[in-house]
Design a protein around this motif. Structure first.
Motif, PDB file in Angstrom:
ATOM      1  N   LEU A  65       0.853  -1.198   0.000  1.00 18.95           N
ATOM      2  CA  LEU A  65       0.000   0.000   0.000  1.00 18.95           C
ATOM      3  C   LEU A  65       0.888   1.246   0.000  1.00 18.95           C
ATOM      4  N   GLY A  66       2.137   1.060  -0.429  1.00 20.92           N
ATOM      5  CA  GLY A  66       3.051   2.194  -0.506  1.00 20.92           C
ATOM      6  C   GLY A  66       3.786   2.497   0.793  1.00 20.92           C
ATOM      7  N   GLU A  67       3.907   1.482   1.678  1.00 23.56           N
ATOM      8  CA  GLU A  67       4.542   1.653   2.990  1.00 23.56           C
ATOM      9  C   GLU A  67       6.048   1.914   2.893  1.00 23.56           C
ATOM     10  N   GLY A  68       6.569   2.560   3.912  1.00 18.68           N
ATOM     11  CA  GLY A  68       8.006   2.838   3.967  1.00 18.68           C
ATOM     12  C   GLY A  68       8.375   4.146   3.296  1.00 18.68           C
ATOM     13  N   LYS A  96       3.738  -0.324  12.019  1.00 18.57           N
ATOM     14  CA  LYS A  96       3.466  -1.766  11.901  1.00 18.57           C
ATOM     15  C   LYS A  96       3.332  -2.193  10.448  1.00 18.57           C
ATOM     16  N   ASP A  97       2.953  -1.261   9.568  1.00 15.23           N
ATOM     17  CA  ASP A  97       2.749  -1.597   8.158  1.00 15.23           C
ATOM     18  C   ASP A  97       4.012  -2.157   7.509  1.00 15.23           C
ATOM     19  N   ARG A  98       5.188  -1.758   8.007  1.00 13.86           N
ATOM     20  CA  ARG A  98       6.436  -2.319   7.447  1.00 13.86           C
ATOM     21  C   ARG A  98       6.465  -3.838   7.603  1.00 13.86           C
ATOM     22  N   GLY A  99       6.167  -4.279   8.833  1.00 17.59           N
ATOM     23  CA  GLY A  99       6.193  -5.723   9.094  1.00 17.59           C
ATOM     24  C   GLY A  99       5.031  -6.422   8.416  1.00 17.59           C
ATOM     25  N   SER A 126      -3.383  -2.673  10.995  1.00 18.02           N
ATOM     26  CA  SER A 126      -2.442  -2.909   9.911  1.00 18.02           C
ATOM     27  C   SER A 126      -2.729  -4.245   9.217  1.00 18.02           C
ATOM     28  N   LEU A 127      -2.906  -5.293  10.021  1.00 11.73           N
ATOM     29  CA  LEU A 127      -3.180  -6.610   9.423  1.00 11.73           C
ATOM     30  C   LEU A 127      -4.495  -6.581   8.655  1.00 11.73           C
ATOM     31  N   ALA A 128      -5.500  -5.927   9.230  1.00 10.50           N
ATOM     32  CA  ALA A 128      -6.797  -5.860   8.563  1.00 10.50           C
ATOM     33  C   ALA A 128      -6.663  -5.166   7.198  1.00 10.50           C
ATOM     34  N   ALA A 129      -5.858  -4.110   7.147  1.00  3.49           N
ATOM     35  CA  ALA A 129      -5.670  -3.375   5.888  1.00  3.49           C
ATOM     36  C   ALA A 129      -4.969  -4.236   4.838  1.00  3.49           C
ATOM     37  N   TYR A 130      -3.884  -4.883   5.223  1.00  2.00           N
ATOM     38  CA  TYR A 130      -3.116  -5.675   4.242  1.00  2.00           C
ATOM     39  C   TYR A 130      -3.834  -6.963   3.856  1.00  2.00           C
ATOM     40  N   LEU A 199      10.642  -4.767   9.461  1.00  2.56           N
ATOM     41  CA  LEU A 199      11.003  -3.645  10.336  1.00  2.56           C
ATOM     42  C   LEU A 199      12.458  -3.205  10.158  1.00  2.56           C
ATOM     43  N   LYS A 200      13.292  -4.126   9.675  1.00  2.00           N
ATOM     44  CA  LYS A 200      14.698  -3.759   9.431  1.00  2.00           C
ATOM     45  C   LYS A 200      14.824  -2.651   8.390  1.00  2.00           C
ATOM     46  N   THR A 201      13.822  -2.566   7.506  1.00  2.00           N
ATOM     47  CA  THR A 201      13.913  -1.581   6.421  1.00  2.00           C
ATOM     48  C   THR A 201      13.922  -0.149   6.954  1.00  2.00           C
TER      49      THR A 201
END
Ligand SMILES: [Zn+2]
Length: 376
Positions: A65-68, A96-99, A126-130, A199-201
């Protein structure tokens, strides 16, 4: 790439679909990722520019969804410079969206059609969205006390919520039980090695955005500790690749009202802990970091020690004031995120003036159940 149990050393293929080891231990990538600048997809302005550095199953395509690639803002507060990375600008409003993006991409590649998770806040949203983006059915076990405001965001994405009476831990047990009884995968952001890899990103990006260098200090609000620990793993990779000379010092901030990491890190005596808890009773407004028994406690303590970092605790009043101070700079974050600034304010005088400090602002104030005007 395979996964390895941090407790017993058992290996699993990264397409095994396991969320933890048979022994109950946490899974981590078995080999450390070798960070190479050559594989960065520089035309991609999301965390997927690091796609080749993520431990995904063969053939996995991004669920994105364009995260990060979140912006960094520089401020001066109380005469000291400070940098903030705006993680709350993520698609569902938190880091949380990264993970989740990486986790759900892996699950879709493995053919998972249903997921279950327990959370009352950012991780669930976040989980619900992805899951919605991936066409995966999501069920979220939420503590019965979860506020209507939070339920709304989870449910609007189409996830089904199951209210579980009792303390926060009961929702976790119910979710694992559901995963055991049905075909649903337990998509826990705390346990998942894919979420950790995502999350490392955060630190990869930071290194790139700051001109191939990092600040001396990174300050995180810490509950379960996955963000801090994921960052630590990424930092180790950058150091091993010879891209930074030493690891930034990591600081974990906890609320005085719930500070198990503080107790474990400083090896405080039970009397000191009782004294701290006696002084501050009731739940903290920093609800996103109110974890009594963090799953990654030992790993986080080790990461803090290895970077020469520390743990700071902050009062409710300090968290509230920090939230207001950020809002007065035009940044509306939830109390949990503001705790990091409160931690910096506690430490500020003891930090060398020439050592840059950065903190992530982890979650948006817009979905916070606690309103800034009330102070509680
Ligand atoms: Zn094990």
């Amino acid at each position: 790439m395979a996964f390895l149990c941090a407790s017993c050393g058992q290996h699993y293929a990264n397409d095994s679909g396991r969320w933890c080891c048979e022994c109950g231990g946490l899974l981590e990538p078995a080999e450390r990722t070798v960070f190479q600048t050559a594989v960065i997809e520089r035309g991609e302005f999301s965390l997927w520019r690091y796609r080749k550095l993520l431990p995904l199953p063969e053939g996995a395509e991004p669920v994105s969804l364009g995260e990060g690639w979140t912006p960094i803002v520089s401020l001066e507060l109380a005469g000291r410079p400070l940098q903030l990375k705006l993680e709350f600008l993520a698609p569902s409003g938190s880091f949380k969206d990264r993970g989740t993006s990486v986790l759900v991409s892996a699950l879709r590649a493995l053919g998972v059609g249903q997921v279950v998770e327990d959370s009352s806040g950012n991780a669930a949203a976040s989980l619900a969205a992805y899951a919605a983006r991936a066409g995966i059915e999501a069920q979220i076990c939420v503590p019965a006390y979860t506020s209507p405001a939070k339920l709304r965001q989870i449910e609007v994405y189409g996830a089904r919520t199951i209210r579980v009476p009792g303390p926060r831990e009961q929702a976790g047990e119910r979710a694992r039980q559901l995963a055991g009884e049905t075909k649903a995968y337990y998509a826990s952001h705390v346990y998942s090695p894919w979420a950790l890899a995502g999350l490392k990103t955060f630190v990869y990006e930071l290194w790139e955005q700051l001109g191939e260098k990092l600040p001396e200090w990174l300050i995180y609000p810490v509950g379960q500790g996955t963000f801090l620990y994921g960052s630590y793993l990424g930092l180790c990779e950058l150091k091993e690749a010879g891209l930074i000379r030493r690891l930034p010092r990591l600081v974990a901030v906890q609320a005085e009202r719930c500070a198990p990491l503080w107790a474990a890190f400083a090896e405080h005596s039970p009397t000191q802990i009782v004294e701290q808890e006696r002084q501050s009773t009731g739940p903290t407004i920093a609800e996103g970091i109110a974890m009594r028994s963090p799953v990654r406690l030992e790993q986080v303590v080790r990461a803090l020690r290895r970077t020469g970092g520390q743990v700071v605790t902050v009062s409710e009043e300090e968290i509230y004031r920090a939230q207001q101070e950020l809002a007065h700079q035009g940044l509306y974050v939830e109390p949990t995120s503001a705790a990091a600034l409160a931690g910096w304010q506690r430490l500020r005088e003891s930090l060398p003036a020439d050592e840059p400090v950065l903190l992530p602002l982890t979650g948006s104030g817009l979905k916070s159940a606690k309103q800034i005007s009330s102070g509680e």
